[in-house]
Design an enzyme around this catalytic site. Structure first.
Site, PDB file in Angstrom:
ATOM      1  N   GLU A 111      38.244 -31.490  -3.219  1.00  0.00           N
ATOM      2  CA  GLU A 111      38.597 -32.681  -2.451  1.00  0.00           C
ATOM      3  C   GLU A 111      39.829 -33.410  -2.970  1.00  0.00           C
ATOM      4  O   GLU A 111      39.744 -34.580  -3.395  1.00  0.00           O
ATOM      5  CB  GLU A 111      37.415 -33.660  -2.440  1.00  0.00           C
ATOM      6  CG  GLU A 111      36.146 -33.062  -1.862  1.00  0.00           C
ATOM      7  CD  GLU A 111      35.030 -34.087  -1.693  1.00  0.00           C
ATOM      8  OE1 GLU A 111      35.137 -35.188  -2.231  1.00  0.00           O
ATOM      9  OE2 GLU A 111      34.048 -33.776  -1.010  1.00  0.00           O
TER      10      GLU A 111
ATOM     11  N   GLU B 164      29.825 -28.076   0.554  1.00  0.00           N
ATOM     12  CA  GLU B 164      28.881 -29.172   0.300  1.00  0.00           C
ATOM     13  C   GLU B 164      28.396 -29.744   1.617  1.00  0.00           C
ATOM     14  O   GLU B 164      29.171 -29.870   2.575  1.00  0.00           O
ATOM     15  CB  GLU B 164      29.533 -30.349  -0.454  1.00  0.00           C
ATOM     16  CG  GLU B 164      29.750 -30.138  -1.913  1.00  0.00           C
ATOM     17  CD  GLU B 164      30.391 -31.350  -2.588  1.00  0.00           C
ATOM     18  OE1 GLU B 164      30.154 -32.501  -2.167  1.00  0.00           O
ATOM     19  OE2 GLU B 164      31.152 -31.128  -3.546  1.00  0.00           O
TER      20      GLU B 164
HETATM   21  C1  BG6 Z   1      31.500 -35.119  -2.501  1.00  0.00           C
HETATM   22  C2  BG6 Z   1      31.829 -34.807  -3.934  1.00  0.00           C
HETATM   23  O1  BG6 Z   1      32.523 -35.869  -1.948  1.00  0.00           O
HETATM   24  O2  BG6 Z   1      30.394 -35.903  -2.230  1.00  0.00           O
HETATM   25  C3  BG6 Z   1      30.645 -34.889  -4.872  1.00  0.00           C
HETATM   26  O3  BG6 Z   1      32.467 -33.562  -4.050  1.00  0.00           O
HETATM   27  C4  BG6 Z   1      29.851 -36.118  -4.555  1.00  0.00           C
HETATM   28  O4  BG6 Z   1      31.109 -34.864  -6.187  1.00  0.00           O
HETATM   29  C5  BG6 Z   1      29.316 -35.983  -3.142  1.00  0.00           C
HETATM   30  O5  BG6 Z   1      28.851 -36.431  -5.455  1.00  0.00           O
HETATM   31  C6  BG6 Z   1      28.476 -37.153  -2.713  1.00  0.00           C
HETATM   32  O6  BG6 Z   1      29.189 -38.341  -2.868  1.00  0.00           O
HETATM   33  P1  BG6 Z   1      28.634 -39.560  -3.702  1.00  0.00           P
HETATM   34  O7  BG6 Z   1      29.797 -40.430  -3.922  1.00  0.00           O
HETATM   35  O8  BG6 Z   1      27.609 -40.167  -2.825  1.00  0.00           O
HETATM   36  O9  BG6 Z   1      28.053 -38.994  -4.955  1.00  0.00           O
END
Ligand code: BG6
Length: 476
Positions: free
Chosen positions: A163, A374
């Site tokens: 990202e 993800e």
């Molecule tokens: C993604 C990232 O944007 O979202 C992760 O690659 C991150 O590292 C995940 O943990 C969820 O976002 P957050 O900020 O709720 O932990």
């Protein structure tokens, strides 16, 4: 394309969020270690010092992933475990740790999908200006080379950077990630550009080394959706797309900077001196083999109305009612769709964006292979009296997104894998530990792991896919 015979069903983590062991095994100090140890902007006063202790407990976590039917595992390498000072001296204990982790994946039939940089910059490099300093490009490539040499015979799936856009957004626009700059457009584009340049150089090096695998970049999918009633929809779409997507996608996939971006920045008074003529050849040689997409939400935007530039972000969950978004003076602003659900941190839950983003990628860039690197759902969670978390909301959310992924695949999008964020509960940047994403519950006081209801749902889903598509000889 349809449904591939071998689809990767996995889950994803990142080093700082799960490893813990922040000062063990010869690891150097990271920018996040410094931030978490006392910066007032660390709102929940938590750190990744221990987290779910993956550094010591990875075998247990990988066993659970394997028993769930997963056949791939995504993790990142901590730059400061390999190079404690960011460059120069190599830490053999760090190399040994990742070799053990990779072997542990392979022996369980989990294809390692390895990211080189997932937000956690060595502190030594951060002190020199981090990603805003052009010299970091060569530092990153030197680090990548060490990793390719050490693990390249065993790792077949590499990602350069996780990202780049969201990292630059949080570090330079929101200001919630170190080094905590706010609404700094010069720095936002400069950091993003250096990340893309570093990624392209690492991709080209990887290809030159002739290793037996492929390499991509991971983008936080941000397809721009212009709200109905917007007065200048084309202008809003173009500018928002320049802001969120084009620099990452056009450059990494086609090998050229997005047409019109640099003149646009110049006209807007944004410093674009980071873009050098000689970089064109680097981009051309550094085209990725596949694209990773972290799919959570869309960018729902409309015309700018009034007021100064402002970012809306929520790292305290239900304690605030903030809806995630931005207003950029004279450009565009986030629109609010009252019919779309949101999580407690103010982010939209919008399964349709999975379909739209995949179709947009295909329309723009053709058949580039895509992994959904993800997708997941953050929640406050407490186990019931039997000790189990009944996370029906997560199941609904993820099933909705996966159905849309299937729809995209049916319509011809080339999707080769899906990774749940995350296999077990872990640290959520600045949010701390109350915002849980795992399919496995972690009691952080005892480190006990207990599968949630979603763990069994994911297991069934994987099994059903295999029965339907793999055993009946779907396309390979
Ligand atoms: C993604 C990232 O944007 O979202 C992760 O690659 C991150 O590292 C995940 O943990 C969820 O976002 P957050 O900020 O709720 O932990």
């Amino acid at each position: 394309m349809g449904f591939p015979k071998k689809f990767l069903w996995g889950s994803a983590t990142a080093a700082y969020q799960c490893e813990g062991a922040w000062n063990e095994g010869g690891k150097g100090l990271g920018e996040w270690d410094e931030f978490s140890h006392g910066n007032p902007l660390n709102l929940n006063n938590e750190s990744g010092d221990v987290s779910c202790d993956f550094y010591h407990r990875y075998e247990e976590d990988l066993n659970l992933a394997q028993q769930e039917g997963q056949n791939s595992f995504r993790f990142s390498i901590a730059w400061d475990r390999i190079l404690p000072d960011g460059r120069g001296r190599v830490n053999q204990a760090g190399i040994d740790f990742y070799n053990r982790l990779i072997d542990a994946c392979l022996v369980r039939g989990l294809e390692p999908n390895v990211t080189l940089f997932h937000y956690d910059l060595p502190a030594a490099l951060a002190h020199e200006g981090g990603w805003a300093r052009r010299g970091i490009v060569d530092d990153f490539v030197a680090y990548a080379k060490i990793c390719f040499e050490a693990f390249g015979d065993k790792v077949r799936l590499w990602a350069t950077i996780n990202e780049p856009k969201y990292y630059s957004y949080c570090t330079n626009m929101v200001g919630n990630y170190p080094p905590n700059h706010r609404c700094d457009f010069d720095r936002y584009y400069c950091v993003l550009y250096h990340e893309i340049l570093a990624s392209a150089k690492a991709v080209s090096l990887y290809h030159e080394m002739g290793l037996p695998g492929s390499i991509g970049i991971v983008h936080d999918s941000s397809n721009v959706d212009v709200a109905e009633g917007t007065k200048n929809p084309e202008r809003v779409r173009t500018i928002a797309d320049f802001f969120y997507n084009r620099l990452v996608l056009d450059t990494s996939i086609t090998g050229t900077l997005p047409a019109g971006l640099v003149p646009f920045l110049r006209d807007e008074g944004i410093d674009s001196s980071f873009a050098k003529d000689e970089d064109a050849a680097v981009f051309e040689q550094g085209k990725i083999d596949w694209l990773g997409m972290n799919v959570y939400n869309r960018m729902y935007v409309t015309d700018y109305t009034s007021g100064e530039t402002e970012v809306f972000h929520n790292n305290v969950g239900a304690r605030a009612k903030t809806k995630e978004g931005i207003r950029i003076k004279d450009w565009f602003e986030t629109a609010v769709d009252p019919t779309t659900k949101r999580n407690l941190w103010g982010r939209e839950i919008y399964p349709q964006c999975m379909l739209e983003t995949l179709q947009e990628i295909r329309e723009r860039y053709g058949d580039i292979p895509v992994y959904i690197t993800e997708n997941g759902h953050g929640e406050y969670e407490t186990p019931n009296e039997d000790g189990v978390v009944e996370d029906d909301d997560r199941i609904d959310m993820m099933q909705g997104y996966i159905d849309k992924m299937f729809e995209a695949m049916e319509s011809g999008c080339k999707v080769l894998g899906y990774y749940a964020w995350s296999p077990m509960d872990l640290y959520s940047w600045v949010n701390g530990y109350e915002k849980r994403y795992g399919l496995v519950y972690v009691d952080f006081a005892t480190q006990k792991r207990t599968p949630k209801k979603s763990y069994w749902w994911y297991k069934d889903l994987i099994e059903a896919y295999r029965k339907q598509h793999e055993m009946q000889g779907a396309e390979s």
